[in-house]
Design an enzyme around this catalytic site. Structure first.
Site, PDB file in Angstrom:
ATOM      1  N   SER A 167      24.241  27.251  40.482  1.00 42.39           N
ATOM      2  CA  SER A 167      23.546  25.995  40.124  1.00 42.39           C
ATOM      3  C   SER A 167      23.153  25.209  41.372  1.00 42.39           C
ATOM      4  CB  SER A 167      24.418  25.136  39.207  1.00 42.39           C
ATOM      5  OG  SER A 167      25.686  24.909  39.785  1.00 42.39           O
TER       6      SER A 167
ATOM      7  N   LYS B 240      34.963  33.789  47.489  1.00 42.30           N
ATOM      8  CA  LYS B 240      35.675  34.615  48.457  1.00 42.30           C
ATOM      9  C   LYS B 240      35.775  33.909  49.811  1.00 42.30           C
ATOM     10  CE  LYS B 240      36.194  38.058  45.669  1.00 42.30           C
ATOM     11  NZ  LYS B 240      37.553  38.285  45.126  1.00 42.30           N
TER      12      LYS B 240
ATOM     13  N   ILE C 235      35.273  33.193  53.579  1.00 46.52           N
ATOM     14  CA  ILE C 235      34.301  33.544  54.622  1.00 46.52           C
ATOM     15  C   ILE C 235      35.118  33.969  55.840  1.00 46.52           C
ATOM     16  CG2 ILE C 235      32.447  32.700  56.098  1.00 46.52           C
ATOM     17  CD1 ILE C 235      31.712  32.903  53.106  1.00 46.52           C
TER      18      ILE C 235
ATOM     19  N   ASN D 118      29.257  24.385  52.395  1.00 42.37           N
ATOM     20  CA  ASN D 118      29.892  24.587  51.092  1.00 42.37           C
ATOM     21  C   ASN D 118      29.876  23.298  50.280  1.00 42.37           C
ATOM     22  OD1 ASN D 118      31.559  26.048  49.131  1.00 42.37           O
ATOM     23  ND2 ASN D 118      33.186  24.631  49.751  1.00 42.37           N
TER      24      ASN D 118
ATOM     25  N   HIS E 122      32.138  21.446  47.449  1.00 42.16           N
ATOM     26  CA  HIS E 122      33.437  21.510  46.774  1.00 42.16           C
ATOM     27  C   HIS E 122      33.499  20.426  45.705  1.00 42.16           C
ATOM     28  CE1 HIS E 122      37.610  22.531  46.202  1.00 42.16           C
ATOM     29  NE2 HIS E 122      37.890  21.247  46.210  1.00 42.16           N
TER      30      HIS E 122
HETATM   31  N1  LIG Z   1      36.587  30.386  55.340  1.00 43.45           N
HETATM   32  C1  LIG Z   1      36.221  29.730  54.226  1.00 43.45           C
HETATM   33  N2  LIG Z   1      35.796  30.423  53.152  1.00 43.45           N
HETATM   34  C2  LIG Z   1      35.409  29.766  52.025  1.00 43.45           C
HETATM   35  C3  LIG Z   1      35.483  28.352  51.960  1.00 43.45           C
HETATM   36  C4  LIG Z   1      35.926  27.642  53.126  1.00 43.45           C
HETATM   37  O1  LIG Z   1      35.981  26.378  53.135  1.00 43.45           O
HETATM   38  N3  LIG Z   1      36.291  28.370  54.223  1.00 43.45           N
HETATM   39  N4  LIG Z   1      35.124  27.686  50.784  1.00 43.45           N
HETATM   40  C5  LIG Z   1      35.156  28.517  49.587  1.00 43.45           C
HETATM   41  C6  LIG Z   1      34.749  27.809  48.353  1.00 43.45           C
HETATM   42  N5  LIG Z   1      35.958  27.239  47.757  1.00 43.45           N
HETATM   43  C7  LIG Z   1      36.056  25.889  47.651  1.00 43.45           C
HETATM   44  O2  LIG Z   1      35.121  25.119  47.907  1.00 43.45           O
HETATM   45  C8  LIG Z   1      37.031  28.073  47.334  1.00 43.45           C
HETATM   46  C9  LIG Z   1      36.732  29.240  46.652  1.00 43.45           C
HETATM   47  C10 LIG Z   1      37.771  30.069  46.235  1.00 43.45           C
HETATM   48  C11 LIG Z   1      39.101  29.727  46.495  1.00 43.45           C
HETATM   49  C12 LIG Z   1      40.196  30.651  46.064  1.00 43.45           C
HETATM   50  O3  LIG Z   1      41.342  30.247  45.963  1.00 43.45           O
HETATM   51  N6  LIG Z   1      39.821  31.927  45.812  1.00 43.45           N
HETATM   52  C13 LIG Z   1      40.796  32.913  45.308  1.00 43.45           C
HETATM   53  C14 LIG Z   1      40.050  34.164  44.838  1.00 43.45           C
HETATM   54  C15 LIG Z   1      39.203  33.821  43.612  1.00 43.45           C
HETATM   55  C16 LIG Z   1      38.410  35.017  43.120  1.00 43.45           C
HETATM   56  O4  LIG Z   1      38.511  36.096  43.732  1.00 43.45           O
HETATM   57  O5  LIG Z   1      37.681  34.823  42.113  1.00 43.45           O
HETATM   58  C17 LIG Z   1      41.775  33.320  46.404  1.00 43.45           C
HETATM   59  O6  LIG Z   1      41.439  33.258  47.601  1.00 43.45           O
HETATM   60  O7  LIG Z   1      42.862  33.744  45.985  1.00 43.45           O
HETATM   61  C18 LIG Z   1      39.389  28.548  47.139  1.00 43.45           C
HETATM   62  C19 LIG Z   1      38.361  27.702  47.561  1.00 43.45           C
HETATM   63  C20 LIG Z   1      34.399  29.803  49.788  1.00 43.45           C
HETATM   64  N7  LIG Z   1      34.929  30.478  50.963  1.00 43.45           N
HETATM   65  N1  GAR Z   2      35.964  25.675  45.540  1.00 47.50           N
HETATM   66  C1  GAR Z   2      34.630  26.131  45.297  1.00 47.50           C
HETATM   67  C2  GAR Z   2      34.160  25.637  43.958  1.00 47.50           C
HETATM   68  O1  GAR Z   2      34.949  25.364  43.076  1.00 47.50           O
HETATM   69  N2  GAR Z   2      32.836  25.513  43.836  1.00 47.50           N
HETATM   70  C3  GAR Z   2      32.286  25.022  42.612  1.00 47.50           C
HETATM   71  O2  GAR Z   2      31.936  26.112  41.788  1.00 47.50           O
HETATM   72  C4  GAR Z   2      30.928  25.629  40.909  1.00 47.50           C
HETATM   73  C5  GAR Z   2      29.942  26.750  40.762  1.00 47.50           C
HETATM   74  O3  GAR Z   2      29.187  26.482  39.662  1.00 47.50           O
HETATM   75  P1  GAR Z   2      27.908  27.407  39.385  1.00 47.50           P
HETATM   76  O4  GAR Z   2      28.418  28.808  39.277  1.00 47.50           O
HETATM   77  O5  GAR Z   2      27.386  26.852  38.098  1.00 47.50           O
HETATM   78  O6  GAR Z   2      26.981  27.219  40.547  1.00 47.50           O
HETATM   79  C6  GAR Z   2      30.299  24.389  41.543  1.00 47.50           C
HETATM   80  O7  GAR Z   2      30.561  23.245  40.777  1.00 47.50           O
HETATM   81  C7  GAR Z   2      31.002  24.293  42.873  1.00 47.50           C
HETATM   82  O8  GAR Z   2      31.291  22.968  43.264  1.00 47.50           O
END
Ligand SMILES: Nc1nc2c(c(=O)[nH]1)N[C@@H](CN(C=O)c1ccc(C(=O)N[C@@H](CCC(=O)O)C(=O)O)cc1)CN2
Ligand code: GAR
Length: 192
Positions: free
Chosen positions: A13, A90, A92, A106, A108
């Site tokens: 989105s 995932k 980065i 990103n 959040h």
């Molecule tokens: N190096 C970084 N990588 C990512 C960041 C970041 O800030 N630094 N932001 C995330 C997005 N995010 C929050 O905004 C976020 C996404 C996922 C997780 C999480 O706990 N993921 C799980 C796995 C989930 C899955 O496989 O569906 C995990 O790691 O166990 C936390 C925060 C994107 N990457």
């Molecule tokens: N921590 C990362 C996280 O939670 N991101 C959140 O995932 C949603 C994705 O929605 P979408 O699939 O409809 O774009 C978004 O609301 C975004 O803020």
């Protein structure tokens, strides 16, 4: 004109918000490529709708490849200047961080820094925790990405107040609406 690459795990989105702002002449940029780890992601349909090349990159399709390097290679092929994480779930990793220093952004769905960031805090889990803990406010944080989840330099934070009878579902809807404003405002700042 700056080129943007998108990483998304679900509907993308945030990507569509950027694409619409570009088409409305609000953002001077071009989305060149969309990468997802999820072959069922709704963002793939959106890519088709807007005529943007898309790729699925995950360990199931590429069991013997370094996915971090493969994502870097793809983004470099499209000469991306910025990378936007539109609900990408995932971590980065090093090669991507080193190739695009201070260029990975990103969104959040909570105010950072807080207990509503970090491992496990994504999507609906965030809003459930905010409501369960009786928070009076939440918001959206747009930030640069560093090696840890949700700890990068903040670009912009927008807040909202929870209503008396807020649920995780109603909060998620409000946050997604707020995100549309925050993402465009953040990119106007970054691209200026
Ligand atoms: N190096 C970084 N990588 C990512 C960041 C970041 O800030 N630094 N932001 C995330 C997005 N995010 C929050 O905004 C976020 C996404 C996922 C997780 C999480 O706990 N993921 C799980 C796995 C989930 C899955 O496989 O569906 C995990 O790691 O166990 C936390 C925060 C994107 N990457
Ligand atoms: N921590 C990362 C996280 O939670 N991101 C959140 O995932 C949603 C994705 O929605 P979408 O699939 O409809 O774009 C978004 O609301 C975004 O803020």
């Amino acid at each position: 004109m700056k080129k943007i690459g998108i990483l998304a795990s679900y509907n993308g989105s945030g990507f569509e918000t950027i694409q619409k702002a570009i088409e409305d002449g609000i953002l001077d940029a071009k989305v060149e490529v969309i990468i997802t780890n999820n072959s069922d992601a709704g963002v793939l349909e959106k890519a088709k709708k807007y005529g943007i090349k898309s790729f699925v990159i995950n360990s199931k399709l590429f069991p013997n490849e370094n996915l971090d390097l493969k994502i870097v290679q793809t983004l470099k092929e499209f000469a991306c200047d910025y990378i936007f994480l539109s609900g990408y779930m995932k971590k980065i990793e090093d090669n991507l961080l080193k190739t695009f220093p201070n260029k990975i952004i990103n969104t959040h769905p909570a105010i950072l820094p807080s207990i509503y960031g970090g491992k496990g805090m994504y999507g609906h889990f965030v809003h459930e925790a905010v409501v369960k803990n009786g928070e009076k406010k939440s918001g959206v944080t747009i930030h640069y990405v560093n090696e840890n989840y949700d700890e990068g330099e903040k670009i912009l934070i927008k807040e909202l107040e929870l209503s008396e009878n807020e649920t995780a579902e109603t909060l998620e809807t409000k946050i997604k609406d707020l995100e549309k404003i925050a993402i465009v405002e953040a990119f106007k700042k970054v691209l200026a």
